[in-house]
Scaffold this motif. Sequence first.
Motif, PDB file in Angstrom:
ATOM      1  N   ALA A  47       8.355  -2.973  13.143  1.00 20.40           N
ATOM      2  CA  ALA A  47       7.065  -3.637  12.932  1.00 20.40           C
ATOM      3  C   ALA A  47       5.961  -2.614  12.688  1.00 20.40           C
ATOM      4  O   ALA A  47       5.036  -2.866  11.899  1.00 20.40           O
ATOM      5  CB  ALA A  47       6.715  -4.521  14.128  1.00 20.40           C
ATOM      6  N   GLN A  48       6.035  -1.466  13.339  1.00 15.76           N
ATOM      7  CA  GLN A  48       5.041  -0.422  13.088  1.00 15.76           C
ATOM      8  C   GLN A  48       5.160   0.092  11.655  1.00 15.76           C
ATOM      9  O   GLN A  48       4.153   0.260  10.958  1.00 15.76           O
ATOM     10  CB  GLN A  48       5.210   0.737  14.073  1.00 15.76           C
ATOM     11  CG  GLN A  48       4.230   1.872  13.817  1.00 15.76           C
ATOM     12  CD  GLN A  48       4.173   2.886  14.930  1.00 15.76           C
ATOM     13  OE1 GLN A  48       4.462   2.595  16.083  1.00 15.76           O
ATOM     14  NE2 GLN A  48       3.780   4.111  14.601  1.00 15.76           N
ATOM     15  N   ALA A  49       6.387   0.336  11.214  1.00 24.34           N
ATOM     16  CA  ALA A  49       6.590   0.805   9.840  1.00 24.34           C
ATOM     17  C   ALA A  49       6.086  -0.217   8.837  1.00 24.34           C
ATOM     18  O   ALA A  49       5.483   0.145   7.814  1.00 24.34           O
ATOM     19  CB  ALA A  49       8.070   1.105   9.615  1.00 24.34           C
ATOM     20  N   LEU A  50       6.301  -1.499   9.123  1.00 30.37           N
ATOM     21  CA  LEU A  50       5.825  -2.548   8.219  1.00 30.37           C
ATOM     22  C   LEU A  50       4.302  -2.606   8.181  1.00 30.37           C
ATOM     23  O   LEU A  50       3.706  -2.859   7.129  1.00 30.37           O
ATOM     24  CB  LEU A  50       6.406  -3.894   8.634  1.00 30.37           C
ATOM     25  CG  LEU A  50       7.924  -4.057   8.438  1.00 30.37           C
ATOM     26  CD1 LEU A  50       8.417  -5.334   9.092  1.00 30.37           C
ATOM     27  CD2 LEU A  50       8.277  -4.036   6.950  1.00 30.37           C
ATOM     28  N   GLY A  51       3.679  -2.384   9.332  1.00 29.07           N
ATOM     29  CA  GLY A  51       2.218  -2.329   9.358  1.00 29.07           C
ATOM     30  C   GLY A  51       1.687  -1.200   8.496  1.00 29.07           C
ATOM     31  O   GLY A  51       0.707  -1.365   7.762  1.00 29.07           O
ATOM     32  N   GLU A  52       2.325  -0.051   8.578  1.00 24.69           N
ATOM     33  CA  GLU A  52       1.924   1.087   7.760  1.00 24.69           C
ATOM     34  C   GLU A  52       2.104   0.774   6.279  1.00 24.69           C
ATOM     35  O   GLU A  52       1.250   1.102   5.444  1.00 24.69           O
ATOM     36  CB  GLU A  52       2.735   2.317   8.170  1.00 24.69           C
ATOM     37  CG  GLU A  52       2.430   2.817   9.575  1.00 24.69           C
ATOM     38  CD  GLU A  52       3.395   3.879  10.052  1.00 24.69           C
ATOM     39  OE1 GLU A  52       4.382   4.152   9.325  1.00 24.69           O
ATOM     40  OE2 GLU A  52       3.176   4.442  11.148  1.00 24.69           O
ATOM     41  N   GLN A  53       3.229   0.137   5.938  1.00 21.16           N
ATOM     42  CA  GLN A  53       3.488  -0.234   4.545  1.00 21.16           C
ATOM     43  C   GLN A  53       2.445  -1.221   4.031  1.00 21.16           C
ATOM     44  O   GLN A  53       2.023  -1.154   2.865  1.00 21.16           O
ATOM     45  CB  GLN A  53       4.888  -0.829   4.415  1.00 21.16           C
ATOM     46  CG  GLN A  53       6.018   0.154   4.640  1.00 21.16           C
ATOM     47  CD  GLN A  53       7.372  -0.524   4.677  1.00 21.16           C
ATOM     48  OE1 GLN A  53       7.567  -1.612   4.135  1.00 21.16           O
ATOM     49  NE2 GLN A  53       8.339   0.117   5.340  1.00 21.16           N
ATOM     50  N   ALA A  54       2.022  -2.135   4.892  1.00 20.90           N
ATOM     51  CA  ALA A  54       1.034  -3.133   4.485  1.00 20.90           C
ATOM     52  C   ALA A  54      -0.292  -2.480   4.123  1.00 20.90           C
ATOM     53  O   ALA A  54      -0.949  -2.872   3.157  1.00 20.90           O
ATOM     54  CB  ALA A  54       0.838  -4.155   5.604  1.00 20.90           C
ATOM     55  N   VAL A  55      -0.701  -1.476   4.914  1.00 22.94           N
ATOM     56  CA  VAL A  55      -1.935  -0.755   4.607  1.00 22.94           C
ATOM     57  C   VAL A  55      -1.806  -0.063   3.260  1.00 22.94           C
ATOM     58  O   VAL A  55      -2.690  -0.159   2.393  1.00 22.94           O
ATOM     59  CB  VAL A  55      -2.255   0.275   5.710  1.00 22.94           C
ATOM     60  CG1 VAL A  55      -3.467   1.109   5.316  1.00 22.94           C
ATOM     61  CG2 VAL A  55      -2.505  -0.414   7.046  1.00 22.94           C
ATOM     62  N   GLN A  81      -1.949   4.331   9.910  1.00 26.12           N
ATOM     63  CA  GLN A  81      -1.872   4.652   8.495  1.00 26.12           C
ATOM     64  C   GLN A  81      -3.253   4.965   7.911  1.00 26.12           C
ATOM     65  O   GLN A  81      -4.190   4.188   8.066  1.00 26.12           O
ATOM     66  CB  GLN A  81      -1.256   3.478   7.724  1.00 26.12           C
ATOM     67  CG  GLN A  81      -1.052   3.715   6.237  1.00 26.12           C
ATOM     68  CD  GLN A  81       0.039   4.736   5.955  1.00 26.12           C
ATOM     69  OE1 GLN A  81       0.788   5.124   6.833  1.00 26.12           O
ATOM     70  NE2 GLN A  81       0.103   5.185   4.718  1.00 26.12           N
ATOM     71  N   PRO A  82      -3.416   6.119   7.268  1.00 25.79           N
ATOM     72  CA  PRO A  82      -4.703   6.433   6.623  1.00 25.79           C
ATOM     73  C   PRO A  82      -5.075   5.374   5.586  1.00 25.79           C
ATOM     74  O   PRO A  82      -4.208   4.902   4.841  1.00 25.79           O
ATOM     75  CB  PRO A  82      -4.438   7.787   5.956  1.00 25.79           C
ATOM     76  CG  PRO A  82      -3.288   8.376   6.708  1.00 25.79           C
ATOM     77  CD  PRO A  82      -2.440   7.211   7.121  1.00 25.79           C
ATOM     78  N   LEU A  83      -6.341   5.005   5.547  1.00 25.44           N
ATOM     79  CA  LEU A  83      -6.774   3.943   4.634  1.00 25.44           C
ATOM     80  C   LEU A  83      -6.882   4.433   3.189  1.00 25.44           C
ATOM     81  O   LEU A  83      -6.631   3.658   2.255  1.00 25.44           O
ATOM     82  CB  LEU A  83      -8.117   3.376   5.099  1.00 25.44           C
ATOM     83  CG  LEU A  83      -8.090   2.645   6.447  1.00 25.44           C
ATOM     84  CD1 LEU A  83      -9.497   2.156   6.802  1.00 25.44           C
ATOM     85  CD2 LEU A  83      -7.108   1.493   6.440  1.00 25.44           C
ATOM     86  N   ASN A  84      -7.273   5.695   2.998  1.00 30.37           N
ATOM     87  CA  ASN A  84      -7.398   6.257   1.653  1.00 30.37           C
ATOM     88  C   ASN A  84      -8.194   5.334   0.719  1.00 30.37           C
ATOM     89  O   ASN A  84      -7.797   5.053  -0.413  1.00 30.37           O
ATOM     90  CB  ASN A  84      -6.009   6.525   1.051  1.00 30.37           C
ATOM     91  CG  ASN A  84      -5.250   7.593   1.822  1.00 30.37           C
ATOM     92  OD1 ASN A  84      -5.848   8.554   2.318  1.00 30.37           O
ATOM     93  ND2 ASN A  84      -3.938   7.445   1.939  1.00 30.37           N
ATOM     94  N   GLY A  85      -9.306   4.853   1.243  1.00 35.08           N
ATOM     95  CA  GLY A  85     -10.174   4.007   0.439  1.00 35.08           C
ATOM     96  C   GLY A  85      -9.827   2.532   0.472  1.00 35.08           C
ATOM     97  O   GLY A  85     -10.575   1.706  -0.045  1.00 35.08           O
TER      98      GLY A  85
END
Length: 313
Positions: A47-55, A81-85
């Motif tokens: 679930a953490q990896a999926l959250g990062e992928q979603a961002v 996960q960095p937002l990068n804009g």
Amino acid sequence: MTIKPMLVYNPTAGKGNAGKILPRVQTLLGERGFESDLVLTEGVGHAQALGEQAVEAGVDLVVVAGGDGTVNEAINGLMNQPLNGKKRPALGVLPVGRGNDFAFGMGIPQELTQACDILAGGQRRRIDIGRVSGGDYPNGRYFGNGVGLGFDTVVGFEAAKMTWLHGGASYLVAVIRTIFKYAKAPVYEVTLDDGVLRQPFLMVSVMNGRRMGGAFMMAPDGDPSDRTFDLCLTGQVSQIRILPVAATFISGKQGSDPAVSMRRSRKITIRAIEGSIPAHADGETICTAGEQLTIEILPGALDVLTHSNGWQA
């Protein structure tokens, strides 16, 4: 092209009941015209990896169907996960786990039909997020509901061992077991915004939400958007009094007990002077015998889908 919300679904939540009710969840969401991309979690950390992928993908909304552990993982993914804009996705929750304490504190109904109504309504409110550093997470771990230290954590360890009880009942039995394992309170130095406390603490709860363990109202008046934590500090209690004091937490009236202190603070540092620190964040183990933890609040860090009229569903 419009990106659909991501539905992160833990089929093992609620002792496997979540997997059994998935067809009903899909029907309820379909009836409300709520479309999403379903992804089933496959194990710890997914679930953490999926959250990062979603961002990274620019998803606007991540809905987590699971318990507090799944929600905590997703929050860490969204926050790490960095937002990068990009804009950080909002969080929706379908509470299909055991305790569902995060959902309770955020005003998300426990009843599945009503929770689906919340998703379809799309009402967003901004909440604070906590970050705890130390123990097994020297670089920090995020949490949405709360951090528990001491007796509360050992209760959680005991409840997790049970396969024959669910929700609040498993925690009540775990309390009784823990009374005989954790009767002597360790001595902690607790540094708050307005001072330092140094004494034996049977339990310290740092709350962004309101409830822990599916039944215990650690912060009955908690507000996850008020930019500060609610603390419940329990000093040394004789073994015979532990159960009566614990019972007051169910009604949220523990503040009237002389052994319990209710405080507020934006940053908390806890250092073990005698003994050690067993701690969890949203039910996820931070350490079994830590030496020091630092807990700080990140104001207005995340949007959640909830009622428009308050945090108490």
